[in-house]
Design an enzyme around this catalytic site. Structure first.
Site, PDB file in Angstrom:
ATOM      1  N   GLU A  39       0.878  -1.175   0.000  1.00  0.00           N
ATOM      2  CA  GLU A  39       0.000   0.000   0.000  1.00  0.00           C
ATOM      3  C   GLU A  39       0.908   1.215   0.000  1.00  0.00           C
ATOM      4  OE1 GLU A  39      -2.941   0.283   3.203  1.00  0.00           O
ATOM      5  OE2 GLU A  39      -2.768   2.472   3.100  1.00  0.00           O
ATOM      6  N   ARG A  43       1.435  10.278   0.227  1.00  0.00           N
ATOM      7  CA  ARG A  43       1.814  11.313   1.185  1.00  0.00           C
ATOM      8  C   ARG A  43       3.003  12.116   0.728  1.00  0.00           C
ATOM      9  NH1 ARG A  43       2.400   8.670   7.067  1.00  0.00           N
ATOM     10  NH2 ARG A  43       0.845   7.032   6.822  1.00  0.00           N
ATOM     11  N   THR A  67      -3.746   6.514   1.773  1.00  0.00           N
ATOM     12  CA  THR A  67      -3.877   7.941   2.061  1.00  0.00           C
ATOM     13  C   THR A  67      -4.695   8.653   0.987  1.00  0.00           C
ATOM     14  OG1 THR A  67      -1.554   7.727   2.774  1.00  0.00           O
ATOM     15  CG2 THR A  67      -2.619   9.821   3.168  1.00  0.00           C
ATOM     16  N   LYS A 127     -11.281  -0.142   6.678  1.00  0.00           N
ATOM     17  CA  LYS A 127     -10.039   0.091   7.403  1.00  0.00           C
ATOM     18  C   LYS A 127     -10.415   0.684   8.759  1.00  0.00           C
ATOM     19  CE  LYS A 127      -5.943   3.069   7.224  1.00  0.00           C
ATOM     20  NZ  LYS A 127      -4.715   3.235   6.436  1.00  0.00           N
TER      21      LYS A 127
HETATM   22  O1  LIG Z   1      -1.584   7.041   5.193  1.00  0.00           O
HETATM   23  C1  LIG Z   1      -2.636   6.427   5.324  1.00  0.00           C
HETATM   24  O2  LIG Z   1      -3.332   6.064   4.411  1.00  0.00           O
HETATM   25  C2  LIG Z   1      -3.121   6.138   6.621  1.00  0.00           C
HETATM   26  O3  LIG Z   1      -4.277   6.014   6.790  1.00  0.00           O
HETATM   27  C3  LIG Z   1      -2.242   5.966   7.703  1.00  0.00           C
HETATM   28  C4  LIG Z   1      -1.403   4.732   7.589  1.00  0.00           C
HETATM   29  O4  LIG Z   1      -2.119   3.593   7.263  1.00  0.00           O
HETATM   30  C5  LIG Z   1      -0.772   4.582   8.877  1.00  0.00           C
HETATM   31  O5  LIG Z   1      -0.118   5.756   9.225  1.00  0.00           O
HETATM   32  C6  LIG Z   1       0.197   3.460   8.974  1.00  0.00           C
HETATM   33  O6  LIG Z   1       0.354   3.332  10.301  1.00  0.00           O
HETATM   34  P1  LIG Z   1       1.715   3.048  11.016  1.00  0.00           P
HETATM   35  O7  LIG Z   1       1.957   1.571  10.836  1.00  0.00           O
HETATM   36  O8  LIG Z   1       1.452   3.431  12.429  1.00  0.00           O
HETATM   37  O9  LIG Z   1       2.749   3.900  10.358  1.00  0.00           O
END
Ligand SMILES: O=C(O)C(=O)C[C@H](O)[C@H](O)COP(=O)(O)O
Length: 205
Positions: A39, A43, A67, A127
């Site tokens: 995925e 960003r 994102t 999600k």
């Molecule tokens: O960017 C996106 O689409 C999101 O919704 C957030 C990510 O899925 C999380 O930030 C991943 O989470 P971590 O494993 O804590 O880094």
């Protein structure tokens, strides 16, 4: 793609690409480690180009765009070659835009009311974000009895150590997380470490 997005792999690696040249090696390392899914988060400025490169050069991977926070990004991700879409939250226009792409997608929810709203819109796979900050595995355990129709991919703050407590729940199909491809590992281009982390997931979940 008919198979559910939640039942393909136990862990979806969530990847932030800062350097476009890292996209293909990261994707190849995940495939080599036995975790052929990514995925790619929208960003960073290079994210759509990264999706294009992976689509062209790593055909074995299931390629998603994460994102998705504006309706326009859904179409951009489709055009770049994404095969599935993930959004951290949901609005009616955002879900409509994701649906218009024809791609499988996971809209984000963090509250019972958001979950019910998405169920009314026809979604049963969601999600759960931000998972740890929104109540973690206890939240999902608590809503399973009153809202059994909803199944989740929790993401946000999940680690190699905590993934199993989510995966043990009946309403969790898979989890998402960035721990397989941490920023420091990508920065030093340690593709062996990415492959090893993917392999660890493959062998232990
Ligand atoms: O960017 C996106 O689409 C999101 O919704 C957030 C990510 O899925 C999380 O930030 C991943 O989470 P971590 O494993 O804590 O880094």
């Amino acid at each position: 793609m008919s198979e559910s997005l939640l039942d393909r792999v136990p862990v979806i690696p969530v990847v932030v690409i800062e350097n476009l040249d890292h996209a293909v090696p990261v994707a190849k390392a995940l495939v080599a480690g036995g975790l052929p899914v990514i995925e790619l988060t929208l960003r960073t400025p290079v994210a759509l180009d990264a999706i294009e490169r992976i689509a062209a050069e790593v055909p074995d991977i299931l390629l998603g765009a994460g994102t998705i926070v504006t309706p326009g990004q859904a179409k951009q991700a489709l055009d770049a070659g994404a095969q599935f879409l993930v959004s951290p939250g949901s609005t009616p226009t955002l879900t409509a835009a994701m649906r218009d792409t024809g791609l499988p997608h996971l809209p984000g929810a963090a509250t019972v009311s958001e979950v019910l709203t998405l169920l009314e819109a026809g979604y049963t796979e969601l999600k759960f974000f931000p998972a740890e900050a929104s109540g973690g595995a206890n939240f999902l355990k608590s809503i399973h009895s009153p809202v059994p129709a909803a199944r989740f991919c929790p993401t946000g703050g999940i680690t190699a150590a905590s993934a199993s407590s989510y995966l043990a729940l009946p309403n969790v199909g898979c989890v998402g997380g960035s721990w397989i491809t941490p920023a420091d590992v990508l920065a030093r281009e340690d593709w062996d470490a990415v492959e090893a982390a993917a392999q660890h997931v493959h062998e232990n979940t």
